[in-house]
Design a protein around this motif. Sequence first.
Motif, PDB file in Angstrom:
ATOM      1  N   LYS A  76      57.947  47.671  33.817  1.00  0.00           N
ATOM      2  CA  LYS A  76      58.837  48.430  33.056  1.00  0.00           C
ATOM      3  C   LYS A  76      58.348  49.151  31.728  1.00  0.00           C
ATOM      4  O   LYS A  76      59.802  49.209  30.365  1.00  0.00           O
ATOM      5  N   ALA A  87      55.105  43.367  35.213  1.00  0.00           N
ATOM      6  CA  ALA A  87      55.478  43.738  33.751  1.00  0.00           C
ATOM      7  C   ALA A  87      55.267  45.453  33.517  1.00  0.00           C
ATOM      8  O   ALA A  87      56.269  46.400  32.187  1.00  0.00           O
ATOM      9  N   THR A 135      61.600  37.709  21.918  1.00  0.00           N
ATOM     10  CA  THR A 135      60.734  38.109  23.056  1.00  0.00           C
ATOM     11  C   THR A 135      60.909  37.866  24.150  1.00  0.00           C
ATOM     12  O   THR A 135      61.543  37.089  24.505  1.00  0.00           O
ATOM     13  N   PRO A 136      60.267  37.871  25.265  1.00  0.00           N
ATOM     14  CA  PRO A 136      60.368  37.830  26.837  1.00  0.00           C
ATOM     15  C   PRO A 136      60.426  36.674  26.651  1.00  0.00           C
ATOM     16  O   PRO A 136      60.485  36.249  28.585  1.00  0.00           O
ATOM     17  N   TYR A 137      59.265  35.920  25.852  1.00  0.00           N
ATOM     18  CA  TYR A 137      58.816  34.967  26.416  1.00  0.00           C
ATOM     19  C   TYR A 137      59.125  33.147  25.139  1.00  0.00           C
ATOM     20  O   TYR A 137      58.705  31.986  26.052  1.00  0.00           O
ATOM     21  N   ARG A 166      67.203  38.922  25.237  1.00  0.00           N
ATOM     22  CA  ARG A 166      65.894  38.836  26.102  1.00  0.00           C
ATOM     23  C   ARG A 166      65.457  39.436  27.278  1.00  0.00           C
ATOM     24  O   ARG A 166      63.932  40.027  26.893  1.00  0.00           O
ATOM     25  N   VAL A 167      66.743  40.050  28.208  1.00  0.00           N
ATOM     26  CA  VAL A 167      65.802  40.664  29.271  1.00  0.00           C
ATOM     27  C   VAL A 167      65.298  42.048  28.748  1.00  0.00           C
ATOM     28  O   VAL A 167      64.588  42.403  29.117  1.00  0.00           O
ATOM     29  N   SER A 171      63.849  42.922  26.083  1.00  0.00           N
ATOM     30  CA  SER A 171      62.972  42.890  25.331  1.00  0.00           C
ATOM     31  C   SER A 171      62.031  42.422  26.658  1.00  0.00           C
ATOM     32  O   SER A 171      61.051  42.932  26.023  1.00  0.00           O
ATOM     33  N   GLY A 172      62.371  42.382  27.320  1.00  0.00           N
ATOM     34  CA  GLY A 172      60.876  42.281  28.104  1.00  0.00           C
ATOM     35  C   GLY A 172      60.696  44.200  28.859  1.00  0.00           C
ATOM     36  O   GLY A 172      59.533  44.335  29.436  1.00  0.00           O
ATOM     37  N   TYR A 173      61.637  45.188  28.140  1.00  0.00           N
ATOM     38  CA  TYR A 173      61.167  46.494  28.072  1.00  0.00           C
ATOM     39  C   TYR A 173      60.890  47.054  27.027  1.00  0.00           C
ATOM     40  O   TYR A 173      60.195  47.949  27.210  1.00  0.00           O
TER      41      TYR A 173
END
Length: 418
Positions: free
Chosen positions: A74, A71, A396-398, A235-236, A238-240
């Motif tokens: 990123k 996590a 969000t990522p989740y 969403r991908v 948003s993981g960053y």
Amino acid sequence: MTTTDMGYADMLLLRFGEFTLKGKNRSRFEKTVFRHVKEMVKPYPQVKLSREFGRIYVELNGEPAAELAEALKKVFGIASISPVKVARSELEDILGVSRSLLHKIAPPAGSRFKVSVRRVWKDFPHGSIEMNKLIASPLLQGYPGLLVDVKSPDLELKIEIREGQTYIFCEQIEGVGGFPLGTNGKAMLLLSGGIDSPVAGWSAMRRGLAVECVHFYSYPYTSELARQKVVDLTRVLSGYAGEITLHLVPFTEVQTSFSGIGQDNLIITLMRRAMLRIATVLAEREGALALVTGDSLGQVASQTLPSMNVIGRATDLPLLRPLVMMDKSEIVELSQRIGTYDLSILPYEDCCTLFIPKSPTTNPNLRIVNKIEATLPGYQSLLDAAVAGTETVRITPYGNEKPADLVPVQAEVREEWF
């Protein structure tokens, strides 16, 4: 030489990237990265964070090192991550922990090896050069297959002796680097379902831009699945970033207004200019100071230099094109690395691929384009209605904060907007 098993780690050492060269801005940038890291570790309640010049320390306290490293790598502004084993600042304990770490890594026979000790705590009774020998000699005796090579080792065991505790590590995981998110302002990303625009958005974020995304869909010509694909792409990304705002613009009425006017070769030019006009209004409303697109020079008809010139004149905001000089193969490789490629190639049509003329112009005339827009009945009202009908969600990522609003609509995954 690295190991994929980080179960031995007591903490993670995060190193900052290129922004450390930025003089007076450095402290502000480091604080921004620290806040981002703090958000990313919230799902791990046992983690404790601390910061010093150029570094962040993540004390794991039993939390999973590999999961956290995945996590945190990123986080923009983080150049590298090292899993760290902690020892007491005593010679015997440092040697014991070093031996344990080397046993865990299990380097193959013939590996070139080096020990690098840095004595931060100056009251430690042995100097750095002396410690190199005091640690390396017993380790080499226990691993006779290792070869000493101080210039180009396969495995470098690094030891930092500090007052109270010593950090021992050898693995270095590459982070995304760049500038901390948002430190260079905010921009609006025109996000299609294609390969290019998510990469452009990631590239913009890596240069310190916070982004909001705007996607144009033409229901019922495009399906629910295409829109969901764009949500998933966001969403991908948003993981960053931790969270990204997505604006979903109903574009059907604007798009169909260009049909039947006898200018089929200009439809793509007109559509892209309309998108820029709408995105400009949204950007000004949201406080974004630029627009970002996935244009790559010469890739398609709308991305020739004459086309980009005419299309770009539809907005007064700076138009950023991070991919403009990249080859398609380079863009594809980057999309695979950041995790957007598999979504981008899903076969769902977006609003531009459905209206591609047989012979789109590569050299549009600005005067003619302006005249068409000026004489198109109710054109400004159509643009205003599209802005008014825009749906905004936070990704969000989740998962999504408004799941009821994210029933799929259909976009596409090819080039950019067409």
